[in-house]
Design a protein around this motif. Structure first.
Motif, PDB file in Angstrom:
ATOM      1  N   SER A   1      57.667 -73.998 -28.417  1.00 53.71           N
ATOM      2  CA  SER A   1      56.468 -73.577 -29.137  1.00 53.71           C
ATOM      3  C   SER A   1      55.354 -74.594 -28.913  1.00 53.71           C
ATOM      4  CB  SER A   1      56.788 -73.444 -30.628  1.00 53.71           C
ATOM      5  OG  SER A   1      55.724 -73.920 -31.411  1.00 53.71           O
ATOM      6  N   LEU A   2      54.216 -74.118 -28.417  1.00 50.40           N
ATOM      7  CA  LEU A   2      53.095 -75.030 -28.172  1.00 50.40           C
ATOM      8  C   LEU A   2      52.666 -75.715 -29.468  1.00 50.40           C
ATOM      9  CD1 LEU A   2      50.839 -76.260 -26.423  1.00 50.40           C
ATOM     10  CD2 LEU A   2      49.496 -74.198 -26.834  1.00 50.40           C
ATOM     11  N   ASP A   3      52.687 -74.957 -30.567  1.00 51.39           N
ATOM     12  CA  ASP A   3      52.268 -75.544 -31.844  1.00 51.39           C
ATOM     13  C   ASP A   3      53.150 -76.733 -32.239  1.00 51.39           C
ATOM     14  OD1 ASP A   3      50.103 -73.958 -32.181  1.00 51.39           O
ATOM     15  OD2 ASP A   3      51.118 -72.466 -33.421  1.00 51.39           O
ATOM     16  N   ASP A   4      54.457 -76.575 -32.055  1.00 54.21           N
ATOM     17  CA  ASP A   4      55.369 -77.684 -32.392  1.00 54.21           C
ATOM     18  C   ASP A   4      55.056 -78.894 -31.528  1.00 54.21           C
ATOM     19  OD1 ASP A   4      56.537 -75.959 -34.082  1.00 54.21           O
ATOM     20  OD2 ASP A   4      58.407 -75.689 -32.934  1.00 54.21           O
ATOM     21  N   LEU A   5      54.802 -78.586 -30.279  1.00 55.58           N
ATOM     22  CA  LEU A   5      54.546 -79.656 -29.328  1.00 55.58           C
ATOM     23  C   LEU A   5      53.231 -80.384 -29.661  1.00 55.58           C
ATOM     24  CD1 LEU A   5      55.513 -78.755 -25.762  1.00 55.58           C
ATOM     25  CD2 LEU A   5      53.692 -80.278 -26.253  1.00 55.58           C
ATOM     26  N   ALA A   6      52.245 -79.607 -30.077  1.00 54.78           N
ATOM     27  CA  ALA A   6      50.944 -80.195 -30.405  1.00 54.78           C
ATOM     28  C   ALA A   6      51.049 -81.121 -31.617  1.00 54.78           C
ATOM     29  CB  ALA A   6      49.919 -79.095 -30.669  1.00 54.78           C
ATOM     30  N   GLU A   7      51.989 -80.810 -32.511  1.00 58.51           N
ATOM     31  CA  GLU A   7      52.165 -81.624 -33.717  1.00 58.51           C
ATOM     32  C   GLU A   7      52.599 -83.052 -33.401  1.00 58.51           C
ATOM     33  OE1 GLU A   7      51.647 -81.272 -37.102  1.00 58.51           O
ATOM     34  OE2 GLU A   7      50.417 -79.700 -36.219  1.00 58.51           O
ATOM     35  N   VAL A   8      53.189 -83.245 -32.234  1.00 58.20           N
ATOM     36  CA  VAL A   8      53.684 -84.571 -31.864  1.00 58.20           C
ATOM     37  C   VAL A   8      52.537 -85.562 -31.682  1.00 58.20           C
ATOM     38  CG1 VAL A   8      54.840 -85.854 -30.021  1.00 58.20           C
ATOM     39  CG2 VAL A   8      55.717 -83.623 -30.730  1.00 58.20           C
ATOM     40  N   GLU A   9      51.416 -85.059 -31.211  1.00 58.05           N
ATOM     41  CA  GLU A   9      50.291 -85.958 -30.916  1.00 58.05           C
ATOM     42  C   GLU A   9      49.704 -86.523 -32.202  1.00 58.05           C
ATOM     43  OE1 GLU A   9      47.057 -84.111 -28.753  1.00 58.05           O
ATOM     44  OE2 GLU A   9      45.909 -85.958 -28.706  1.00 58.05           O
ATOM     45  N   PRO A  10      49.582 -87.852 -32.289  1.00 55.69           N
ATOM     46  CA  PRO A  10      48.929 -88.400 -33.478  1.00 55.69           C
ATOM     47  C   PRO A  10      47.428 -88.142 -33.403  1.00 55.69           C
ATOM     48  CG  PRO A  10      49.449 -90.168 -31.949  1.00 55.69           C
ATOM     49  CD  PRO A  10      49.964 -88.886 -31.321  1.00 55.69           C
ATOM     50  N   ASP A  11      46.781 -87.991 -34.555  1.00 55.76           N
ATOM     51  CA  ASP A  11      45.321 -87.857 -34.543  1.00 55.76           C
ATOM     52  C   ASP A  11      44.719 -89.150 -34.008  1.00 55.76           C
ATOM     53  OD1 ASP A  11      45.590 -85.426 -35.927  1.00 55.76           O
ATOM     54  OD2 ASP A  11      43.705 -85.799 -36.997  1.00 55.76           O
ATOM     55  N   MET A  12      43.722 -88.999 -33.154  1.00 60.33           N
ATOM     56  CA  MET A  12      42.961 -90.179 -32.748  1.00 60.33           C
ATOM     57  C   MET A  12      41.877 -90.335 -33.812  1.00 60.33           C
ATOM     58  SD  MET A  12      41.169 -90.732 -29.082  1.00 60.33           S
ATOM     59  CE  MET A  12      40.587 -92.320 -28.526  1.00 60.33           C
TER      60      MET A  12
ATOM     61  N   ASN B   1      58.566 -84.860 -28.121  1.00 55.01           N
ATOM     62  CA  ASN B   1      57.683 -85.883 -27.550  1.00 55.01           C
ATOM     63  C   ASN B   1      57.763 -85.905 -26.029  1.00 55.01           C
ATOM     64  OD1 ASN B   1      55.827 -88.091 -27.620  1.00 55.01           O
ATOM     65  ND2 ASN B   1      57.554 -89.450 -27.153  1.00 55.01           N
ATOM     66  N   GLU B   2      58.961 -85.745 -25.496  1.00 48.89           N
ATOM     67  CA  GLU B   2      59.089 -85.721 -24.031  1.00 48.89           C
ATOM     68  C   GLU B   2      58.382 -84.495 -23.444  1.00 48.89           C
ATOM     69  OE1 GLU B   2      63.208 -88.294 -24.214  1.00 48.89           O
ATOM     70  OE2 GLU B   2      63.265 -86.115 -24.315  1.00 48.89           O
ATOM     71  N   LEU B   3      58.476 -83.395 -24.144  1.00 49.28           N
ATOM     72  CA  LEU B   3      57.791 -82.183 -23.678  1.00 49.28           C
ATOM     73  C   LEU B   3      56.274 -82.367 -23.738  1.00 49.28           C
ATOM     74  CD1 LEU B   3      60.079 -79.558 -25.464  1.00 49.28           C
ATOM     75  CD2 LEU B   3      60.029 -80.065 -23.002  1.00 49.28           C
ATOM     76  N   TYR B   4      55.839 -82.996 -24.825  1.00 49.52           N
ATOM     77  CA  TYR B   4      54.403 -83.253 -24.985  1.00 49.52           C
ATOM     78  C   TYR B   4      53.888 -84.173 -23.874  1.00 49.52           C
ATOM     79  CZ  TYR B   4      50.382 -85.893 -26.785  1.00 49.52           C
ATOM     80  OH  TYR B   4      49.176 -86.535 -26.906  1.00 49.52           O
ATOM     81  N   GLN B   5      54.639 -85.238 -23.592  1.00 49.95           N
ATOM     82  CA  GLN B   5      54.246 -86.173 -22.531  1.00 49.95           C
ATOM     83  C   GLN B   5      54.181 -85.457 -21.183  1.00 49.95           C
ATOM     84  OE1 GLN B   5      53.345 -89.289 -23.086  1.00 49.95           O
ATOM     85  NE2 GLN B   5      53.999 -89.475 -25.217  1.00 49.95           N
TER      86      GLN B   5
END
Ligand code: 26Q
Length: 812
Positions: free
Chosen positions: A97-108, A28-32
């Motif tokens: 991994s970008l894919d792992d990071l993308a998984e953190v985002e909840p669907d809007m 989550n921190e990486l995603y932010q």
């Protein structure tokens, strides 16, 4: 920015935000961190886009929609910024991994289904074609419920998508407006014959906008999706001291109504509609006044689009502001309103046509009701003597104590469109026929489309790579170039490469299925997919009955020569839609029965994936071999999953409904399995009242055998649900002609089975579907809205400091 620079910036941003190094940070921190790097990068373009529109005095369109369904935005924004590859590689080098990071985002998930997703595809396309267009909607605290299965029943859980914040949005307190809900209004005269409204009581609510940048595809354009949230206005703080009073206010933008087609008639829903309409129209007028242009010319600068009837009060709110605030006379205001407004109809289901009782409307927005009354009065006056009495009575806005929202939208606008050719024709000939007689020139068609970028480039990189290698990458900007693929329909290497991409996607989905449902599926089997809201008219039941038939056939003869199949469902039922929930239960119980039965040699599997949403669609669609589009002809306005599945090489089995008709025209009869009643046959049944499901049930041995399993204990644990569905078919005469279409559907399924056995032929059919999908690009759809309805033009490319043209919008 290049990769090295990105890595440096990323690490620096992580240190600034969290005082951490990559190895210490959570996903989550990486995603932010990545998100904040992106927003700070595109915000310059966002500001610039706005300035450009303004300085060029460009006409802008505002798409009013009570739903937007963008899904996840990280990768889509990366792609559109031109950063996807660089970031993916850069992160890999940092051990992320970008894919792992993308998984953190909840669907809007601020939408129910097709209508909301269409709005989001349009937002992407409007920005990507460089058109000056913005979204206007509601920032729901809770999106569409999350679905789980407990004992094979649907259970709903709240979608707390904002829990960890939303890095794409910007709260714009300075742009807040006040919206009045409830209370009374009376008119007083000012001595010059002008009437002024005086308000008493009610609530003065603060509408605070949260803006999200809509990043165009590699063109430096960033448009705005503005979603409104309710707050207690500072001046009114004293009035809302108790928790209960505050809650009453906050409720307004708290939850999205989860009914995707039936009209619930709730007061809170009407308040939501008025809230985002009033806030949106007020902020548009405030912007327009800053331009210092005469109010009389507003139609040359502003277009407002009414997405289904939910924002139809735009007509009355715009009138209110012009008359009450700008002191304009009725007739001038009315002409401007009609020129500014346009309306899309998304449904022909009678129960979805919105009507509100006069009492409710008076209690939520009394001034708006007065204006609607006047619109109605003048309409009747104008039509009397020109058209016959009955026609006028059927078309007026207020009838039998109710306000008809579609009538308001049609009368108060210059354009009414349907969303597929067949649907638009039905609007003219049946559903809105009376209005077509009054205003033939207002009616037009705009077939829906899909954002190709999300549904191939992002969702299906395997296919995208094959396309690049085969036909070059021009299809990424110009989806019509997919047609180049037709040159390769005899090329075995290309056919194989496409099949390999499909296989890769199927393996990935198979892993997901095993992880989430514990069901092992064979990736060589046909992946047969039906993904859409659960609704009787969409006929998931027809699919189920065919599955039951195959199962019974295999039980009788385990050596039956059928290709192994995995039937995959994804569907949410509205929480209050009892029948739809029963269908889910019965599909799930049938799945349990079949999946555990070893005697059928793994030839059939049935998988119902829980919580179907945009992200799940992105996983399922690339892996589909067969696309189920089996609504009763005339009922599905357009459908858009049909287009997404076709684009990803699935072969469609379909009735001639909605956009299926246009898909058939695009690929030709040999590359699609069409079955079932046509729309005119359905209407003939209605006219003659000649349909009898009991006749079919009694006389067709196969139908009898299959339908009986709903009530004879073959399928366990469905005593009440099986009976309910059986009754809908037999006792209540099968409203959606499931039994009538069953035989034909089974034949079409058999033709699919045959075609799949010839590998080469199947691959060619699949290729032709991909090659012909370009016409369904929403880039083209929005271009047609822009040309025919909104009369807006793409932004001009601007030059940056070095005199280099930065964005080059592409045209068709
Ligand atoms: C209305 C009143 C009260 C509560 C809810 C509603 C409501 C909410 C959502 C009514 C309708 C909807 C959504 C309708 C919808 O998604 N329609 C679909 O629109 C797609 C885009 O045009 C089409 O492709 C589909 O065929 C159509 O079903």
């Amino acid at each position: 920015m290049d990769k090295t620079e990105f890595k440096r910036c990323f690490s620096r941003r992580l240190a600034e935000k969290f005082a951490m190094e990559v190895s210490d940070a959570s996903p989550n921190e990486l995603y932010q961190t990545l998100g904040s790097l992106m927003t700070s990068t595109y915000s310059q373009n966002w500001q610039q886009t706005w300035k450009d529109y303004r300085e060029a005095g460009q006409k802008q369109a505002y798409y009013f929609s009570i739903e937007f369904l963008p899904g996840k935005m990280l990768k889509s924004n990366l792609l559109n910024m031109g950063w996807l590859e660089m970031v993916s590689e850069g992160l890999t080098e940092l051990g992320i991994s970008l894919d792992d990071l993308a998984e953190v985002e909840p669907d809007m998930a601020l939408g129910n289904g097709g209508l909301g997703r269409l709005a989001s595809c349009f937002m992407d396309s409007i920005a990507s074609t460089g058109l000056p267009g913005n979204g206007n909607g509601i920032r729901y605290e809770y999106g569409l419920f999350k679905q789980r299965f407990v004992d094979n029943y649907q259970v709903e859980l709240p979608d707390e998508w904002l829990q960890k914040g939303n890095l794409w949005e910007v709260r714009k307190e300075s742009k807040a407006v006040d919206v009045r809900i409830g209370g009374d209004v009376y008119l007083s005269e000012d001595g010059f014959g002008n009437l002024t409204p005086n308000y008493q009581g009610g609530m003065l609510l603060r509408a605070v906008p949260y803006d999200t940048g809509m990043v165009g595809y590699q063109n430096d354009i960033v448009n705005t999706m503005r979603l409104w949230s309710v707050e207690i206005s500072p001046e009114e703080e004293d009035r809302y001291r108790s928790i209960g009073d505050r809650r009453a206010v906050e409720d307004l933008t708290s939850v999205l109504y989860p009914d995707d087609s039936s009209e619930a008639g709730r007061k809170l829903r009407l308040s939501q509609e008025y809230f985002f309409v009033s806030a949106g129209v007020q902020s548009i007028l405030r912007y327009y006044k800053q331009l210092n242009k005469p109010m009389d010319e507003i139609n040359q600068y502003i277009a407002i689009h009414i997405n289904d009837t939910h924002p139809a009060m735009c007509v009355a709110e715009f009138m209110r502001l012009l008359i009450d605030q700008e002191k304009m006379g009725w007739e001038r205001a009315w002409n401007l309103t009609q020129e500014v407004m346009s309306y899309t109809n998304h449904t022909i289901m009678a129960e979805a046509l919105e009507k509100w009782s006069i009492d409710m409307m008076k209690s939520v927005c009394p001034r708006i009701y007065q204006i609607i009354e006047e619109i109605d009065r003048r309409f009747v006056e104008e039509m009397t003597g020109v058209h016959d009495f009955d026609l006028i009575q059927r078309t007026r806005v207020i009838q039998c104590g109710q306000v008809h929202m579609a009538h308001l939208a049609i009368i108060g606008s210059h354009s009414t469109n349907g969303v597929a050719k067949l649907h638009s024709d039905l609007l003219k000939s049946v559903v809105l026929h009376d209005f077509y007689l009054l205003y033939p020139a207002r009616f037009n068609n705009k077939t829906n489309g899909i954002a190709m970028r999300r549904w191939t480039q992002l969702a299906n990189p395997a296919l995208s790579n094959v396309l690049d290698d085969t036909i070059g990458d021009s299809w990424r900007k110009n989806p019509s170039d997919l047609r180049l693929l037709l040159n390769f329909e005899e090329d075995d290497q290309v056919l194989e490469a496409l099949a390999d991409a499909k296989w890769e996607n199927k393996k990935r989905l198979a892993t997901y299925i095993e992880d989430h449902c514990g069901i092992k599926v064979n990736s060589n089997a046909i992946f047969d997919v039906q993904i859409k809201r659960l609704h009787a008219y969409k006929r998931q039941l027809l699919n189920l009955l065919h599955i039951i038939k195959l199962y019974l056939d295999l039980k009788e003869n385990p050596d039956l020569p059928i290709e192994p199949r995995v039937f995959i469902f994804g569907a949410k039922a509205a929480p209050s839609y009892h029948y739809a929930k029963s269908i889910i239960k019965v599909i799930n119980e049938t799945a349990s029965l079949i999946n555990q039965d070893d005697s059928i040699n793994n030839k059939l599997k049935v998988v119902f994936l829980a919580n179907y949403n945009v992200s799940l669609a992105e996983r399922i669609i690339p892996a589909a071999d067969v696309s189920e589009q089996i609504s009763l002809a005339s009922k599905e306005a357009s459908g858009t999953s049909n287009m997404k599945l076709m684009l990803n090489g699935a072969v469609t089995i379909a009735t001639l409904d909605g956009a299926n008709v246009e898909i058939r025209d695009a690929v030709g009869d040999d590359n699609i399995a069409i079955f079932g009643l046509t729309e005119s046959e359905v209407y003939q049944y209605y006219e003659n009242r000649s349909y009898s499901s009991t006749d079919i049930f009694k006389n067709d041995a196969v139908v009898y055998k299959v339908v009986k399993t709903l009530v004879d204990g073959t399928i366990p644990n469905i005593i009440s649900e099986g009976q309910e569905i059986f009754d809908s078919l037999i006792k209540y005469n099968d409203e959606f002609f499931v039994l009538r279409d069953f035989g034909d559907y089974c034949l079409a399924q058999e033709s699919i089975n045959q075609a799949y056995q010839d590998k080469r032929r199947w691959r060619q059919i699949s290729l032709r579907n991909i090659a012909n999908a370009g016409r369904f690009s929403s880039d083209k759809t929005v271009q047609r809205y822009a040309d025919d309805i909104w009369q807006i033009e793409p932004a001009f490319a601007h030059e940056d400091d070095r005199g280099v043209t930065q964005h080059d919008t592409y045209l068709f």
